[in-house]
Enzyme design. Structure first.
Site, short mmCIF file in Angstrom:
data_model
loop_
_atom_site.label_atom_id
_atom_site.label_comp_id
_atom_site.label_asym_id
_atom_site.label_seq_id
_atom_site.Cartn_x
_atom_site.Cartn_y
_atom_site.Cartn_z
N CYS A 1 37.82 10.83 -14.13
CA CYS A 1 39.10 11.46 -13.81
C CYS A 1 40.03 10.47 -13.12
O CYS A 1 41.24 10.45 -13.38
CB CYS A 1 38.88 12.67 -12.90
C1 BEZ Z 1 34.12 12.05 -13.99
O1 BEZ Z 1 35.30 12.31 -13.91
O2 BEZ Z 1 33.71 10.91 -13.85
C2 BEZ Z 1 33.10 13.11 -14.28
C3 BEZ Z 1 33.32 14.41 -13.87
C4 BEZ Z 1 32.35 15.37 -14.12
C5 BEZ Z 1 31.19 15.02 -14.81
C6 BEZ Z 1 31.01 13.71 -15.26
C7 BEZ Z 1 31.96 12.75 -14.99
#
Ligand code: BEZ
Length: 210
Positions: free
Chosen positions: A45
């Site tokens: 994110c």
């Molecule tokens: C991420 O944004 O890195 C992420 C969020 C939830 C699960 C896996 C990765």
């Protein structure tokens, strides 16, 4: 109830990192990309938000606003912003909706319980100036999206709306396009006075209109 292409994007009010908004009033007369990410302070994110901030000028050139969302609070979003700026080299320059009560997430079907009961998946809604949903995309939490692809689709839709052309497989801005099937040859003569390359009666290729 899933939101489908052609539906009016449901309106909502929400608190964001740039203050409270009424969604339809906020986007009035513009295209909008409404996208969800699963959680604040997560790696994928962080990269998506930084990259999307870098593209804000490209979206603005196309009369398109961008707005993000997760089920975290606006206070959490604000705490995270400095990490995004530090690691991605760009400050987030668009509003991020805080949706801890999941009001918007549930309205837009952004929580897919068989994937994760709590957090939003990576949804994208591209909404036109008449508030109609024109594109939906859903990615899993572990895969970062390609926001250049969203710009590419926006370019394609704007060409269709303005010039009655469709874009072929893997089309990029500047490549040849296709006259939409609903345009008769008679009408096409008016719209494309330079003519077209008729590979088949239903496959009429023209240079991309400018
Ligand atoms: C991420 O944004 O890195 C992420 C969020 C939830 C699960 C896996 C990765």
């Amino acid at each position: 109830m899933a939101i489908r292409l052609g539906d009016v994007a449901p309106n909502f009010t929400a608190d964001t990192t740039e203050g409270p908004i009424d969604f339809h009033a906020w986007k009035k007369g513009s295209w909008a990309v409404l996208f969800s990410h699963p959680r604040d302070f997560t790696p994928v994110c962080t990269t998506e938000l930084g990259y999307t901030a870098k593209l804000k000028g490209e979206f603005a050139k196309r009369n398109c606003k961008v707005i993000g969302l997760s089920v975290d609070s606006v206070a959490d979003h604000r705490r995270w912003l400095s990490d995004i700026e530090e690691t991605q080299g760009t400050a987030v320059n668009f509003p991020m909706i805080g949706d801890p009560d999941r009001k918007v997430s549930l309205t837009y079907d952004m929580i897919h319980p068989n994937a994760d009961n709590t957090f939003t998946v990576r949804s994208v809604f591209l909404i036109d100036p008449n508030d109609k949903v024109r594109l939906t995309i859903t990615y899993p939490a572990s895969t970062g999206r390609n926001f250049d692809e969203i710009l590419r689709v926006l370019d394609s839709m704007q060409l269709t709306d303005k010039h009655k052309v469709a874009t072929p497989v893997n089309w990029k801005h500047g490549d040849d396009v296709i006259i939409v099937p609903s345009v008769s040859n008679e009408a096409a003569k008016e719209l494309f006075p330079g003519g077209w390359n008729e590979k088949k009666p239903y496959l009429r290729v023209v240079p991309q209109p400018r």
